[in-house]
Design a protein around this motif. Sequence first.
Motif, PDB file in Angstrom:
ATOM      1  N   ILE A   1    -107.290  22.172  86.859  1.00 12.15           N
ATOM      2  CA  ILE A   1    -107.362  21.885  86.023  1.00 12.15           C
ATOM      3  C   ILE A   1    -108.947  22.075  84.872  1.00 12.15           C
ATOM      4  O   ILE A   1    -108.985  21.920  83.917  1.00 12.15           O
ATOM      5  N   GLY A   2    -109.735  22.834  86.277  1.00 20.11           N
ATOM      6  CA  GLY A   2    -111.287  22.334  85.335  1.00 20.11           C
ATOM      7  C   GLY A   2    -110.328  24.280  84.879  1.00 20.11           C
ATOM      8  O   GLY A   2    -111.016  23.918  83.211  1.00 20.11           O
ATOM      9  N   VAL A   3    -109.960  24.728  84.462  1.00 19.00           N
ATOM     10  CA  VAL A   3    -110.081  26.234  83.913  1.00 19.00           C
ATOM     11  C   VAL A   3    -109.037  25.836  82.580  1.00 19.00           C
ATOM     12  O   VAL A   3    -109.532  26.054  81.615  1.00 19.00           O
ATOM     13  N   THR A   4    -108.142  24.662  82.800  1.00 18.38           N
ATOM     14  CA  THR A   4    -107.440  24.529  81.518  1.00 18.38           C
ATOM     15  C   THR A   4    -108.108  23.485  80.981  1.00 18.38           C
ATOM     16  O   THR A   4    -108.333  23.604  79.764  1.00 18.38           O
ATOM     17  N   LEU A   5    -109.583  22.591  81.060  1.00 14.95           N
ATOM     18  CA  LEU A   5    -110.286  22.125  80.090  1.00 14.95           C
ATOM     19  C   LEU A   5    -110.791  23.894  79.301  1.00 14.95           C
ATOM     20  O   LEU A   5    -111.819  23.122  78.620  1.00 14.95           O
ATOM     21  N   PHE A   6    -111.271  24.339  79.949  1.00 19.69           N
ATOM     22  CA  PHE A   6    -112.121  25.512  80.058  1.00 19.69           C
ATOM     23  C   PHE A   6    -111.622  26.205  78.371  1.00 19.69           C
ATOM     24  O   PHE A   6    -111.733  25.953  77.453  1.00 19.69           O
ATOM     25  N   LEU A   7    -109.927  26.073  78.456  1.00 18.27           N
ATOM     26  CA  LEU A   7    -108.984  26.720  77.545  1.00 18.27           C
ATOM     27  C   LEU A   7    -109.171  25.576  76.323  1.00 18.27           C
ATOM     28  O   LEU A   7    -109.394  25.859  75.169  1.00 18.27           O
ATOM     29  N   LEU A   8    -109.268  24.593  76.896  1.00 21.50           N
ATOM     30  CA  LEU A   8    -109.062  23.377  75.339  1.00 21.50           C
ATOM     31  C   LEU A   8    -110.068  23.431  74.606  1.00 21.50           C
ATOM     32  O   LEU A   8    -110.195  23.245  73.400  1.00 21.50           O
ATOM     33  N   ALA A   9    -111.451  23.670  75.504  1.00 17.56           N
ATOM     34  CA  ALA A   9    -112.644  23.694  74.631  1.00 17.56           C
ATOM     35  C   ALA A   9    -112.839  24.794  74.301  1.00 17.56           C
ATOM     36  O   ALA A   9    -113.584  24.767  73.247  1.00 17.56           O
ATOM     37  N   LEU A  10    -112.319  25.698  74.590  1.00 11.85           N
ATOM     38  CA  LEU A  10    -112.731  26.815  73.951  1.00 11.85           C
ATOM     39  C   LEU A  10    -111.564  27.155  72.304  1.00 11.85           C
ATOM     40  O   LEU A  10    -112.108  27.474  71.100  1.00 11.85           O
ATOM     41  N   ALA A  11    -110.479  26.410  72.697  1.00 10.87           N
ATOM     42  CA  ALA A  11    -109.998  25.719  71.014  1.00 10.87           C
ATOM     43  C   ALA A  11    -110.860  25.015  70.974  1.00 10.87           C
ATOM     44  O   ALA A  11    -110.479  25.052  69.305  1.00 10.87           O
ATOM     45  N   GLU A  12    -110.396  24.181  71.186  1.00 17.04           N
ATOM     46  CA  GLU A  12    -111.482  22.945  70.118  1.00 17.04           C
ATOM     47  C   GLU A  12    -112.420  23.591  69.632  1.00 17.04           C
ATOM     48  O   GLU A  12    -112.769  23.531  68.439  1.00 17.04           O
ATOM     49  N   GLY A  13    -113.216  24.814  70.058  1.00 13.51           N
ATOM     50  CA  GLY A  13    -114.628  24.868  69.415  1.00 13.51           C
ATOM     51  C   GLY A  13    -114.250  25.909  68.515  1.00 13.51           C
ATOM     52  O   GLY A  13    -114.396  25.759  67.002  1.00 13.51           O
ATOM     53  N   PHE A  14    -113.650  26.564  68.399  1.00 11.77           N
ATOM     54  CA  PHE A  14    -112.292  27.487  67.382  1.00 11.77           C
ATOM     55  C   PHE A  14    -112.431  26.668  65.973  1.00 11.77           C
ATOM     56  O   PHE A  14    -112.320  27.197  65.442  1.00 11.77           O
ATOM     57  N   ALA A  15    -111.244  25.474  66.902  1.00  9.73           N
ATOM     58  CA  ALA A  15    -111.038  24.555  65.782  1.00  9.73           C
ATOM     59  C   ALA A  15    -112.089  24.198  64.710  1.00  9.73           C
ATOM     60  O   ALA A  15    -112.177  23.642  63.794  1.00  9.73           O
ATOM     61  N   GLY A  16    -112.812  23.419  65.422  1.00  8.55           N
ATOM     62  CA  GLY A  16    -113.877  22.581  64.331  1.00  8.55           C
ATOM     63  C   GLY A  16    -114.910  23.830  63.801  1.00  8.55           C
ATOM     64  O   GLY A  16    -115.120  23.581  62.265  1.00  8.55           O
ATOM     65  N   TYR A  17    -115.008  25.230  64.382  1.00  6.74           N
ATOM     66  CA  TYR A  17    -115.954  26.156  63.638  1.00  6.74           C
ATOM     67  C   TYR A  17    -115.510  26.504  62.655  1.00  6.74           C
ATOM     68  O   TYR A  17    -116.034  26.711  61.434  1.00  6.74           O
ATOM     69  N   SER A  18    -114.004  26.531  62.123  1.00  8.51           N
ATOM     70  CA  SER A  18    -112.981  27.098  61.181  1.00  8.51           C
ATOM     71  C   SER A  18    -113.070  25.992  60.393  1.00  8.51           C
ATOM     72  O   SER A  18    -112.582  26.213  58.938  1.00  8.51           O
ATOM     73  N   LEU A  19    -113.172  24.526  60.033  1.00 10.27           N
ATOM     74  CA  LEU A  19    -112.424  23.222  59.391  1.00 10.27           C
ATOM     75  C   LEU A  19    -113.842  23.329  58.151  1.00 10.27           C
ATOM     76  O   LEU A  19    -113.513  23.457  57.377  1.00 10.27           O
ATOM     77  N   PRO A  20    -115.171  23.900  57.869  1.00 11.17           N
ATOM     78  CA  PRO A  20    -115.780  23.845  56.953  1.00 11.17           C
ATOM     79  C   PRO A  20    -115.530  24.521  55.421  1.00 11.17           C
ATOM     80  O   PRO A  20    -116.106  24.516  54.519  1.00 11.17           O
ATOM     81  N   ASP A  21    -114.405  25.729  56.491  1.00 11.41           N
ATOM     82  CA  ASP A  21    -113.516  26.888  55.379  1.00 11.41           C
ATOM     83  C   ASP A  21    -115.369  27.516  54.361  1.00 11.41           C
ATOM     84  O   ASP A  21    -114.811  27.925  53.180  1.00 11.41           O
ATOM     85  N   ASP A  22    -116.036  28.033  54.917  1.00  8.37           N
ATOM     86  CA  ASP A  22    -117.000  28.713  54.305  1.00  8.37           C
ATOM     87  C   ASP A  22    -116.929  30.363  54.634  1.00  8.37           C
ATOM     88  O   ASP A  22    -115.712  30.683  55.219  1.00  8.37           O
ATOM     89  N   LEU A  23    -117.453  31.448  54.303  1.00  6.80           N
ATOM     90  CA  LEU A  23    -117.094  32.636  54.010  1.00  6.80           C
ATOM     91  C   LEU A  23    -117.122  32.731  55.941  1.00  6.80           C
ATOM     92  O   LEU A  23    -115.599  33.932  56.014  1.00  6.80           O
ATOM     93  N   LEU A  24    -117.890  32.544  56.573  1.00  7.14           N
ATOM     94  CA  LEU A  24    -117.769  32.864  57.606  1.00  7.14           C
ATOM     95  C   LEU A  24    -116.536  32.720  59.234  1.00  7.14           C
ATOM     96  O   LEU A  24    -116.042  33.294  59.999  1.00  7.14           O
TER      97      LEU A  24
END
Length: 501
Positions: free
Chosen positions: A151-174
């Motif tokens: 469960i902990g490893v799955t939480l870490f995997l989901l947290a990576l996906a959640e972080g990348f999704a949030g990082y991509s939302l602003p639609d800036d150049l970076l």
Amino acid sequence: MLWRRSRARAAARARRATERAADHIDERLPLYESGGLLRKAFPDHWSFLLGEIALYSFVVLLLTGIWLTLFFHPSMTEVVYHGSYRPLNGVRMSEAYESTLDISFDVRGGLLIRQLHHWAALVFLAAIGLHLLRIFFTGAFRRPREVNWLIGVTLFLLALAEGFAGYSLPDDLLSGTGLRIAQGIMLSIPLVGTYVSFFAFGGEFPGEELIPRLYALHILLIPGLLLALISVHLILVFYLKHTHWAGRGRTNRNAVGKPMVPHFTASSGGLTFMVFGVLTLLSGVAQINPIWAYGPYRADVVSTGSQPDWYVGFLEGSLRLVPPWETSVAGHTVMWNVLLPAVVLPGLLFAVLYAYPFAERWATRDTAEHHLCDRPRDRPVRTGLGVAALSCYGVLLAAGGNDVIADTFSISVNALTWVFRIAFVLLPPLAFMVTTRVCVALREADQRRLAEGEETGEVRQTIAGGYVESHEPLDEEQRYVLRSYGYRVEEPESSADGLER
């Protein structure tokens, strides 16, 4: 006297009313059974706070995320910006980027909350990673806690996906550059890569559908899964009890620590406010992700010195290290330079993490229950493997910024890339060998301490002219701990006549 009797009757009536109310509640909720829960023992070692920091950072993420959803518009529709940030006035951009600028400059407290959300995400992932490392190096993943490790490893995997999704939302150049890299990774998948890319982006890159889809994942699906898994994880922690470090009165059959009420709740409440306060302070004084400096995303522009957040930096480094290998198979081009570092490597990483508890159990044939934490020095092979994996991660993370490092120190980026390639191959086995030898040396030192006592630093000369250091016996607690980890004092051998050899 009458006053005392009336007072006693009133107290008896109140007690009976309270008991009846408690009985009614217990018929519907396990009220009487919660007494043991309130007295549950929690370890007081600092390393057990890492999981709590992750939990409280997640609470900050939820609170700030709810607030941000009130102002963010997840749309790729193109608009012309007319807001408070004048350098971008008249520039065409997506509604997602425009709303992020409005949050930063036009919504009262918006920039603070946005940066608080970003800092909390970084601390959340860092705390999960350190928590997993603590569990790995202390052997807390062994029976009966294998499911909680998964469960902990799955939480870490989901947290990576959640972080990348949030990082991509602003639609800036970076963030747009990161999405462009993600599209290249999708296209590298043999046979189905094109279909995966078209499905994700809703057509040709950059498409019109990705930001709304990422938004749905970021605020609904992945947080729901995280909440569910965190709940299951905490239930299992309560059911299986915590592990604890060896010490007097601590065995594999008990749980020693401070009770949940009032000691743990008080200290945990204080830690909650500390996490909230530190994150808020960081958000107020340490700028992070200044999207206005990057500008809106354009497919024909790439920002220099682009690095993602640290938790996916190792993937960036692996992409930069693999040579440009490509192969044509049955008319299909296999891009090994993208497939290996961005698809195969993370797949292997999480496959190893999921399988490790069962692989170690098979290799050591250890099927017993374990509730005492291992010291890393007492498991040289496991510790060596962990340090070797961390050295791999460190090399890849540094390689993700090879252009910045080369520019800062005025060295050749090609030469630096080759240094990282060689280090990626040679450093892990070297780290494994050094770590195992250090662990063995520390074990031998502990064995000597148990047999001879603690060194005092006082040196005296013997009659024969040599020099010896005096020792003082260990206290009972130290001797108990060392014996708990399997250390024994060797008894002197005796000859047939009873004299020591």
